[in-house]
Write an enzyme that holds these catalytic residues in place. Structure first.
Site, PDB file in Angstrom:
ATOM      1  CD  GLU A   1      -3.097   1.013   0.508  1.00  0.00           C
ATOM      2  OE1 GLU A   1      -3.336  -0.082  -0.015  1.00  0.00           O
ATOM      3  OE2 GLU A   1      -3.813   2.022   0.365  1.00  0.00           O
ATOM      4  CG  ASP A   2       1.504   2.902   3.216  1.00  0.00           C
ATOM      5  OD1 ASP A   2       0.522   3.196   2.522  1.00  0.00           O
ATOM      6  OD2 ASP A   2       1.455   2.723   4.435  1.00  0.00           O
TER       7      ASP A   2
END
Ligand code: MN
Length: 724
Positions: A76-77
């Protein structure tokens, strides 16, 4: 920050077989992926996944869970992808990380308390593996522990969401410790005044009555020791949040609240629990109505203990929970503890015995099922690996763009989604976007899909949708809407047909006169009879005959000849006169063949686009054989004067001077219109050539006249309708 070897050591301490190499690689990979990303507190981001891994190591979870915790924010990051995780760490870890990434995407959903229950279900449904949920809960717990660095507004939102969703979820998974800590942190944030009032009162109480807890602990211990029972007693003050909840629930003030202390008695065996209970009740008077046996009847989340309250030393009410060590672990750690204790005979005996009497009426039967699964594997590690949660497998949960959560039966389509929102939304639905992309209305929805419905007021749901829809609500609404629309359409159409026929005979008849005539045709009233004409059950001339008008077939031919001589009107965007579809439905012809009145036609529904009209002989229809729900029975309606229709024909011509001229001449003389003319190459043969022509004609008879005219020409060796 915890060092690499420290984490590995923590895990190998409880699991000597843990894959150290895996843990080391996950540590290094996550650290590199997060690079110099910072958290809002300013510390290195990597500290967060590391702490999450540490929380799970405290729960003594398997190496894959710890690795997934280290990697949980990478997809996600950071630049990492699920594919890359799969290549480097194998499919098991990749599936866990993917599950966590998917759950994270739910953050855009509005967290209204009203849909909290559905959200919890969705979380469970999306976490096919129980370890995904364990990591998610640990992730949330660590975020809460570091919440003071977050902006106040976001802090409140996260706290409220935790109270609504994650704390109850932890509770239902039996993880009391996680739940307690979550509630304490959130209560402080959401209700700082109440928290402070309760804490102040507790402080004053301590000052007044000294160390009551230790005193009672000692008194209880003495009772057990005197009677030769091996037991440990732990006293604790209740947490501010649980005190506050009790005050609220029972509408009490803090002074009225007698039991702010709780005591736990931990014994060796299940029998000892009841022995300890007996000793307590003999030594002190039991408070009536406070005894509960959660051993013979465990709670939904498999919590087991004996609860009782006695009037103890100094006439103080003493509330206690009596349980074995294993029951205690399960009470505090829930699912996670089962992984450790599932082999123990006591758990099996106690649980099997207990389950026989327990009603299975709760909505969280899955957890019980999970507990059963827990006991079948050979090792805790294997248990976790093979615990695939099959929860709510008969439902899917989808969202509106505004974040409203809609629960639908599995297999539901965007059509069901639209009707679930509102009947008027379903009735006017013409298309949809799923997760931002245009998608067919036949698409099967998946958990977590965001569905946007595209509407048009001109729309009436096509009958074919009834077979596509999954929910009863959608099916019934579609039936209702199409029945009304089609009947209205048929009656209007029948009226048009009859009026045109009457006009040709320069006659007018009132509904009354028609109504008087139709009983002969077996219909009750004019509307009924006209609808029958529209449907094709009756012909217009049947009505005329019933009215006593002589019908001359020659007249009809004459009328058509007049039409053929008229110049074709270009660009007149007349609606295609077809019956069997609701008004406003987008219609088009299959371009490879076209279709003209007089040819039998069917429609194929392409959700979101409309209906394509095919002549029944079109070979292209074969590809829809396996999708009967997309077929719509169509019939021709009344064309406007001079309205033309496409028909593609195929010609074989002798390759000679003037051949093409002969073709265009015949078509021109017959009043046909050439829309498109294509020369089809034929390799190695030069005596003949092939043409396909897209004609515009009035109807089938007009087309046949042209074809016959073409066949009569010496240059034309073959003239056929294209059946592609
Ligand atoms: Mn995280």
């Amino acid at each position: 920050m915890m060092r690499q070897y420290e984490l590995v050591e923590r895990v190998t301490r409880y699991d000597p077989d843990a894959n150290e190499d895996l843990l080391n690689r996950a540590y290094v990979y996550a650290m590199k992926a997060h690079g110099n990303q910072k958290r809002e507190s300013g510390e290195a981001y990597f500290n967060h996944p590391l702490e999450v891994a540490a929380i799970l190591a405290d729960m003594k979870l398997d190496d894959a869970t710890i690795a997934a915790a280290l990697l949980h924010d990478t997809v996600e990051d950071t630049g990492a992808t699920t594919e890359e995780i799969g290549e480097k760490f194998g499919p098991e870890i990749a599936a866990l990380v993917d599950g966590l990434t998917k759950i994270k995407q739910l953050d855009r959903v509005t967290r209204e308390a009203t849909q909290a229950e559905n959200l919890r279900k969705l979380l469970l449904a999306m976490s096919k593996d129980v370890r995904v949920l364990l990591v998610k809960l640990a992730d949330r717990l660590h975020n809460l522990r570091t919440l003071e660095h977050v902006k106040p507004e976001k802090r409140t939102r996260i706290a409220q969401e935790t109270m609504d969703i994650y704390a109850p979820l932890a509770g239902r998974m039996g993880m009391q410790l996680v739940r307690d800590e979550m509630e304490d942190i959130c209560f402080r944030i959401l209700n700082p005044d109440a928290n402070k009032t309760i804490c102040d009162r507790l402080d004053r109480l301590h000052a007044e009555s000294g160390d009551v807890i230790r005193e009672i602990e000692r008194a209880l211990m003495k009772v057990f020791q005197d009677r030769g029972l091996n037991a440990q007693v732990f006293g604790r003050e209740k947490r501010p949040y649980s005190i506050w909840r009790k005050m609220e629930r029972k509408n009490l003030s803090l002074d009225q609240l007698s039991d702010i202390f709780g005591f736990r008695v931990i014994v060796d065996t299940l029998d000892d629990c009841y022995r300890a209970l007996g000793m307590m009740h003999r030594a002190w008077r039991a408070v009536p109505g406070r005894f509960k046996d959660y051993i013979s009847t465990p709670k939904q989340n498999d919590y087991r203990s004996l609860h009782t309250t006695v009037v103890g030393p100094h006439h103080m009410r003493v509330e206690m929970q009596i349980r074995t060590r294993i029951m205690h672990e399960i009470a505090e750690r829930g699912v996670a503890a089962h992984a450790l204790y599932k082999d123990t005979a006591e758990v099996k005996v106690a649980e099997t015995g207990a389950r026989e009497g327990a009603a299975e009426s709760n909505a969280y039967r899955w957890l019980r099922h999970l507990m059963e699964v827990l006991q079948e594997g050979d090792s805790p590690k294997e248990f976790l690996e093979h615990t695939r949660l099959e929860l709510f497998h008969d439902q899917v949960f989808c969202f509106t763009p505004k974040g409203q959560l809609i629960a639908l039966p599995r297999g539901a389509t965007p059509i069901d989604f639209a009707y679930a929102l509102h009947t008027s939304i379903g009735d006017s639905c013409v298309g949809c976007r799923i997760n931002g992309r245009h998608a067919p209305l036949v698409t099967t929805l998946n958990n977590g899909d965001e569905v946007e419905i595209i509407r048009s007021d001109a729309q009436v749901p096509p009958p074919a949708w009834e077979a596509i829809a999954k929910t009863g609500k959608a099916k019934a609404a579609i039936r209702r809407a199409t029945r009304a629309a089609i009947r209205k359409q048929f009656a209007g159409l029948g009226r048009e047909i009859v009026t045109k026929l009457l006009e040709r005979h320069k006659l007018t008849y009132s509904d009354k006169q028609i109504a008087a005539a139709v009983p002969r045709l077996g219909h009750k009233n004019a509307d009924d009879a006209l609808a029958a004409v529209g449907k094709g059950d009756l012909s217009g001339t049947d009505i005329l005959k019933a009215l006593g008008i002589a019908v001359d077939e020659g007249d009809i031919k004459e009328a058509r000849r007049r039409l053929a001589q008229k110049k074709p009107e270009k660009g007149g965007a007349s609606a295609i006169p077809v019956r069997g579809v609701a008004a406003g439905m987008a219609l088009k012809f299959h371009t490879a063949t076209g279709a003209v009145p007089g040819e039998r036609i069917v429609g194929i529904v392409t959700p979101g686009e409309g209906i394509t009209i095919y002549p029944i002989f079109a070979q292209a229809l074969e590809q829809f054989d396996s999708q009967p729900e997309r077929w719509v029975d169509l019939a021709w309606g009344v064309a406007e004067e001079g309205q033309r229709f496409p028909a593609r024909i195929h010609l074989n011509l002798v390759n000679e001077v003037g051949a093409l001229a002969q073709v265009t001449q015949v078509i021109g003389e017959q009043g046909g219109n050439i829309d498109e003319l294509q020369l089809v190459k034929r390799e190695g043969v030069s005596d003949f050539f092939d043409l396909t022509i897209l004609l515009e004609v009035f109807d089938n008879r007009h087309l046949n006249d042209i074809m016959n005219g073409l066949k009569a020409k010496p240059s034309v060796t073959q003239a056929v309708r294209v059946t592609g």
